[in-house]
Design an enzyme around this catalytic site. Structure first.
Site, PDB file in Angstrom:
ATOM      1  N   GLY A  66      19.325  76.209  67.511  1.00 62.23           N
ATOM      2  CA  GLY A  66      18.583  77.052  68.437  1.00 62.23           C
ATOM      3  C   GLY A  66      18.952  76.771  69.880  1.00 62.23           C
ATOM      4  N   THR A  95      14.714  78.680  65.679  1.00 64.85           N
ATOM      5  CA  THR A  95      13.493  79.460  65.484  1.00 64.85           C
ATOM      6  C   THR A  95      13.542  80.775  66.243  1.00 64.85           C
ATOM      7  OG1 THR A  95      12.191  77.441  65.195  1.00 64.85           O
ATOM      8  CG2 THR A  95      10.990  79.443  65.769  1.00 64.85           C
ATOM      9  N   GLU A 271      13.261  71.769  76.291  1.00 70.70           N
ATOM     10  CA  GLU A 271      13.055  70.381  76.703  1.00 70.70           C
ATOM     11  C   GLU A 271      12.048  70.340  77.849  1.00 70.70           C
ATOM     12  OE1 GLU A 271      13.703  66.284  76.330  1.00 70.70           O
ATOM     13  OE2 GLU A 271      14.522  67.916  75.108  1.00 70.70           O
TER      14      GLU A 271
END
EC number: 2.7.1.-
Length: 299
Positions: A66, A95, A271
């Site tokens: 991803g 996802t 992140e």
């Protein structure tokens, strides 16, 4: 396929048992295409595999996963200072796959893999935050970031990108705006932000077009702020009045400085990064990426 130089696929460990992918790789190998495969287990693996790719002399490093996997691989590639770095190939297996989707990467694994190996390598931009952390797609803050980071893994696995929307609706009553000040080239705004999107790419959070005019080779970052003091009325207005909406603030700049009186969190391609001060800058032509000829993110 004609003869092409070797590639190295860095595959997110969650996709190691993907049988259609195994079959696609086997078919290409049967055609004489050399593909090395490495599977990530922990943070830092992508950097080590990029180093190995250089030792092997491959011309393409393919990120199989991803947005987070693409981020790790692309960040490792732009850190190469000596010689020509391998090109980046994209194999969407995550996802949401926001960056790959907006770039027009085929959903079919065999077609995406062929593009990652044989597509034209185009110079594209990346972005860097506080001279340290990079992103290739988007930095999002506020409501969207909290939803993305808090959505349970099982829900994401079952529903994909829709899971972010469902979890967001469940949490609406507890989420409040972030007060902040944002400056850029010929841009200054301060107020309460429900969602902040700073895009090199166009979409995040499972298909939400936060920066619909962003390009990845124009040397600019696109900014979109969703404002409002009350979440539900502002969100309803945003969804039903997309044109000339007073709750939407847009901007474009090679850099943005963000100051908040309290800690806020940005999501950089998955992140999280928290703080009160953020300097976000574009890195023009930072790496080469194999993209379709009609990629909508190219000018």
């Amino acid at each position: 396929m004609a003869n092409f130089p070797a590639s190295l696929l860095i595959l997110n460990g969650k996709s190691a048992d993907n049988q259609p992918l195994r079959e696609a790789i086997t078919l290409l190998r049967d055609e004489g295409i050399q593909i090395h495969v490495r599977v990530t287990w922990e943070k830092g693996d992508a950097q080590r595999y990029v180093d190995e790719a250089r030792r092997l002399g491959v011309e393409t490093v393919i990120a199989g996963g991803g947005d987070g996997t693409i981020n790790e691989v692309s960040t490792a590639l732009i850190l190469i200072r000596d010689g020509v770095a391998p090109a980046l190939g994209l194999l969407p297996l995550g996802t949401a796959n926001d960056f790959a989707t907006s770039a027009g990467i085929p959903e079919a694994l065999d077609k995406a893999l062929k593009l990652a190996i044989a597509g034209n390598a185009m110079e594209i931009d990346m972005a860097r935050v506080n001279d340290k952390t990079c992103f290739i797609n988007m930095a999002t803050g506020g409501f969207g970031t909290r939803i993305t980071t808090e959505t349970p893994e099982k829900l994401k696995a079952a529903l994909g990108g829709v899971s972010y929307l469902i979890h967001g609706l469940m949490r609406m009553d507890t989420l409040t705006p972030d007060r902040c000040e944002i400056r850029g080239e010929n841009f200054h705004w301060q107020g309460d932000a429900l969602v902040i999107g700073i895009g090199n790419g166009r979409q995040a959070g499972g298909g939400q077009q936060l920066c619909p005019t962003a390009l990845i080779n124009d040397g600019l970052l696109q900014l979109r702020i969703f404002t409002g003091e009350e979440l539900l009325p502002a969100l309803f207005s945003t969804l039903t009045q997309s044109d000339d909406n007073p709750n939407i603030i847009d901007g474009a700049s090679a850099w943005f400085d963000i100051h908040a009186p309290h800690e806020i969190t940005f999501n950089l391609d998955g992140e999280p990064l928290s703080g009160q001060e953020f300097h976000i800058e574009v890195l023009p032509g930072a790496l080469r990426c194999r993209l379709p000829p009609d990629c909508p993110l190219l000018r």
